[in-house]
Scaffold this motif. Structure first.
Motif, PDB file in Angstrom:
ATOM      1  N   GLY A   1       0.802  -1.213   0.000  1.00  0.00           N
ATOM      2  CA  GLY A   1       0.000   0.000   0.000  1.00  0.00           C
ATOM      3  C   GLY A   1       0.838   1.267   0.000  1.00  0.00           C
ATOM      4  O   GLY A   1       1.949   1.306   0.540  1.00  0.00           O
ATOM      5  N   VAL A   2       0.301   2.317  -0.615  1.00  0.00           N
ATOM      6  CA  VAL A   2       0.968   3.614  -0.707  1.00  0.00           C
ATOM      7  C   VAL A   2       0.076   4.671  -0.056  1.00  0.00           C
ATOM      8  O   VAL A   2      -1.126   4.709  -0.296  1.00  0.00           O
ATOM      9  CB  VAL A   2       1.253   3.989  -2.176  1.00  0.00           C
ATOM     10  CG1 VAL A   2       1.831   5.388  -2.277  1.00  0.00           C
ATOM     11  CG2 VAL A   2       2.200   2.981  -2.804  1.00  0.00           C
ATOM     12  N   VAL A   3       0.665   5.520   0.781  1.00  0.00           N
ATOM     13  CA  VAL A   3      -0.065   6.580   1.473  1.00  0.00           C
ATOM     14  C   VAL A   3       0.148   7.896   0.732  1.00  0.00           C
ATOM     15  O   VAL A   3       1.297   8.300   0.487  1.00  0.00           O
ATOM     16  CB  VAL A   3       0.398   6.718   2.936  1.00  0.00           C
ATOM     17  CG1 VAL A   3      -0.356   7.840   3.633  1.00  0.00           C
ATOM     18  CG2 VAL A   3       0.203   5.402   3.675  1.00  0.00           C
ATOM     19  N   LYS A   4      -0.936   8.561   0.383  1.00  0.00           N
ATOM     20  CA  LYS A   4      -0.873   9.837  -0.339  1.00  0.00           C
ATOM     21  C   LYS A   4      -1.493  10.928   0.526  1.00  0.00           C
ATOM     22  O   LYS A   4      -2.661  10.843   0.898  1.00  0.00           O
ATOM     23  CB  LYS A   4      -1.607   9.722  -1.675  1.00  0.00           C
ATOM     24  CG  LYS A   4      -1.414  10.923  -2.578  1.00  0.00           C
ATOM     25  CD  LYS A   4      -1.995  10.682  -3.954  1.00  0.00           C
ATOM     26  CE  LYS A   4      -3.509  10.566  -3.912  1.00  0.00           C
ATOM     27  NZ  LYS A   4      -4.095  10.513  -5.260  1.00  0.00           N
ATOM     28  N   SER A   5      -0.700  11.965   0.843  1.00  0.00           N
ATOM     29  CA  SER A   5      -1.142  13.044   1.736  1.00  0.00           C
ATOM     30  C   SER A   5      -1.056  14.377   0.997  1.00  0.00           C
ATOM     31  O   SER A   5       0.038  14.910   0.795  1.00  0.00           O
ATOM     32  CB  SER A   5      -0.272  13.093   2.992  1.00  0.00           C
ATOM     33  OG  SER A   5      -0.255  11.843   3.651  1.00  0.00           O
ATOM     34  N   PRO A   6      -2.186  14.965   0.583  1.00  0.00           N
ATOM     35  CA  PRO A   6      -2.152  16.258  -0.120  1.00  0.00           C
ATOM     36  C   PRO A   6      -1.551  17.353   0.756  1.00  0.00           C
ATOM     37  O   PRO A   6      -1.830  17.431   1.950  1.00  0.00           O
ATOM     38  CB  PRO A   6      -3.637  16.536  -0.411  1.00  0.00           C
ATOM     39  CG  PRO A   6      -4.304  15.202  -0.342  1.00  0.00           C
ATOM     40  CD  PRO A   6      -3.552  14.432   0.696  1.00  0.00           C
ATOM     41  N   PHE A   7      -0.708  18.182   0.157  1.00  0.00           N
ATOM     42  CA  PHE A   7      -0.115  19.283   0.910  1.00  0.00           C
ATOM     43  C   PHE A   7      -0.073  20.588   0.117  1.00  0.00           C
ATOM     44  O   PHE A   7       0.076  21.661   0.706  1.00  0.00           O
ATOM     45  CB  PHE A   7       1.304  18.923   1.363  1.00  0.00           C
ATOM     46  CG  PHE A   7       2.361  19.148   0.326  1.00  0.00           C
ATOM     47  CD1 PHE A   7       3.212  20.248   0.407  1.00  0.00           C
ATOM     48  CD2 PHE A   7       2.507  18.277  -0.744  1.00  0.00           C
ATOM     49  CE1 PHE A   7       4.189  20.460  -0.553  1.00  0.00           C
ATOM     50  CE2 PHE A   7       3.487  18.471  -1.700  1.00  0.00           C
ATOM     51  CZ  PHE A   7       4.332  19.566  -1.606  1.00  0.00           C
ATOM     52  N   LEU A   8      -0.191  20.543  -1.209  1.00  0.00           N
ATOM     53  CA  LEU A   8      -0.103  21.752  -2.026  1.00  0.00           C
ATOM     54  C   LEU A   8      -1.311  21.830  -2.947  1.00  0.00           C
ATOM     55  O   LEU A   8      -1.696  20.830  -3.562  1.00  0.00           O
ATOM     56  CB  LEU A   8       1.183  21.738  -2.854  1.00  0.00           C
ATOM     57  CG  LEU A   8       1.384  22.864  -3.872  1.00  0.00           C
ATOM     58  CD1 LEU A   8       1.425  24.222  -3.182  1.00  0.00           C
ATOM     59  CD2 LEU A   8       2.655  22.645  -4.680  1.00  0.00           C
TER      60      LEU A   8
END
Length: 453
Positions: free
Chosen positions: A140-147
């Motif tokens: 699994g890959v974790v994607k965290s929006p920041f921009l």
């Protein structure tokens, strides 16, 4: 006798057919076409017809073009903006060390953010998300929006970051007036060349410090205003980073050498200190990963993920050099002094061994254990034998710190040189291992068809 063929003029086509044909052209080609006849000038200037068709054909399947700027901006401006921002789409990695010095140390987070970033289209914005491996022992890959990057109803770029990563998915209804009421930080997104990106805080947003909020330096392709385009300027926009740095350097040395420079220099340092004291975001630099997918001639190229020997998910970047060599490195924070420089594996000659393979090579492959996620191992443990992937080709590899750090030659670090193999599978993935180990690290695709996998 066959009747004479009468050619059909472009003017004889219905308007919707004309718009469809013109939507395949570039803006310079449309400008040239409008000069051919006065009757086509109005058609080429039609924002709701032609420029909408241009935007819809190019980005209609990726973003909702009617929602940008709350639907109040012209499509010609939207076309220009999206053409600039399209180069953001894809994977980037952070470059250099994120500073925690000066007054920004108080707001710097303890844990460094993941170095891998992916930019994607949103409904009416472009979102940048930090990408990190899952910690649950799976692929699994974790994607965290920041921009977040979008346009205001007046057509001005609106960019801000979430420094704490607590806002979750971005809302497309944010505007300039609402940024000050949130914990989000307004920023400028600047291109330095074609593959170097800088995200820095815009502490003067309310004072209109940067009109565009998205700039390129003079060393990159021109992204200038309409007035500059009309004048044929080739030196970039005023205020680009190289120009601004030269101006600041000149002012600094002028203050030091001029008779009244001491007072002016103190005032400048005071203003700079006050400006730094207001900052909530430390500028970050990113470098684009241009070749992040395999090709027929470069089957190992790109971003990959796999369970390492410590049973943690790792990201790997495999690159080819100009003389045919291949290097694989981990994409992550360096665990020690040399991990950022040393390749995971390396070879100077990308020549695969074709089947049929020798008996020794066959035994070498089948005698090794494949590293898999924990849940897959639990499922298979004691139940069914794990069938090895069918091998398509084999490549010889090695790994050595002194390949990139000559000063380490002859030290204990050179003991890390290992001979190994890459086993390329028929499904396009591959595994690698070294002769001194009894396991194989299988690598999977990070992204398929432009989406994280």
């Amino acid at each position: 006798m066959e009747p004479d063929f009468v050619p059909t003029s472009f003017a004889d086509f219905p308007e919707d057919v004309q718009l469809c044909i013109l939507s395949f052209l570039t803006p310079p080609e449309i400008a040239n076409f409008s000069c051919t006849s006065k009757r086509f000038v109005s058609l080429c200037r039609s924002d709701a017809k032609l420029w909408y068709a241009l935007c819809d054909r190019r980005w209609g399947s990726k973003t909702q073009i009617r929602k940008w700027g709350n639907g109040k901006i012209c499509y010609r401006l939207l076309y220009k903006t999206l053409s600039e921002w399209e180069s953001l789409i894809g994977f980037w990695r952070r470059s250099g060390q994120r500073s925690t010095s000066s007054s920004v140390a108080a707001v710097a987070t303890v844990a460094r953010p993941p170095p891998l970033v992916v930019f994607e289209w949103g409904p009416s914005f472009v979102a940048g998300s930090r990408v990190s491996p899952s910690q649950d022992g799976t692929y699994g890959v974790v994607k965290s929006p920041f921009l977040w990057m979008s346009l205001s109803p007046s057509g001005e770029p609106v960019n801000f970051v979430d420094s704490d990563g607590k806002s979750g998915e971005f809302d497309s209804n944010y505007c300039v007036d609402s940024i000050g009421k949130t914990d989000l930080i307004p920023v400028d997104v600047n291109f330095m060349g074609c593959t170097h990106l800088v995200v820095e805080e815009n502490i003067g947003l309310g004072c209109n410090s940067h009109r565009n909020g998205f700039r390129r330096s003079s060393s990159s392709a021109n992204l200038c205003s309409d007035e500059e385009e009309a004048s044929g300027s080739e030196n970039g926009t005023f205020g680009s980073l190289p120009d601004r740095y030269m101006s600041e350097m000149y002012q600094h040395f002028a203050n030091r050498t001029s008779p009244s420079g001491s007072g002016a220099s103190r005032r400048q340092r005071k203003r700079e200190k006050e400006r730094q004291g207001k900052r909530k975001w430390v500028a970050e630099h990113f470098v684009k990963i241009t070749d992040c997918s395999p090709t027929p001639s470069r089957p190992l190229q790109g971003l990959w993920k796999g369970i390492s020997d410590c049973m943690k998910l790792e990201f790997y970047l495999v690159t080819y050099d100009e003389i045919g060599g291949i290097a694989c490195r981990r994409v992550g924070e360096p665990a020690d002094r040399f991990s950022g420089s040393a390749p995971v594996f390396w070879t100077s000659k990308a020549t695969f061994t074709e089947p049929p393979f020798s008996q020794d090579e066959t035994i070498m492959y089948h005698s090794r254990m494949h590293l898999h996620p924990i849940d897959e191992e639990n499922y298979m443990f004691g139940e069914l034998p794990i069938e090895n992937e069918p091998v398509f080709r084999i490549l010889y590899i090695n790994s050595s710190y002194d390949l990139l750090i000559p000063d380490l030659a002859g030290t204990t670090a050179t003991d890390r040189r290992n001979e190994g193999r890459i086993w390329l599978y028929r499904d396009g993935t591959f595994g690698f291992g070294f002769l001194q180990d009894n396991f194989i690290i299988d690598l999977k695709h990070m992204a398929l068809n432009g989406f994280l996998h």
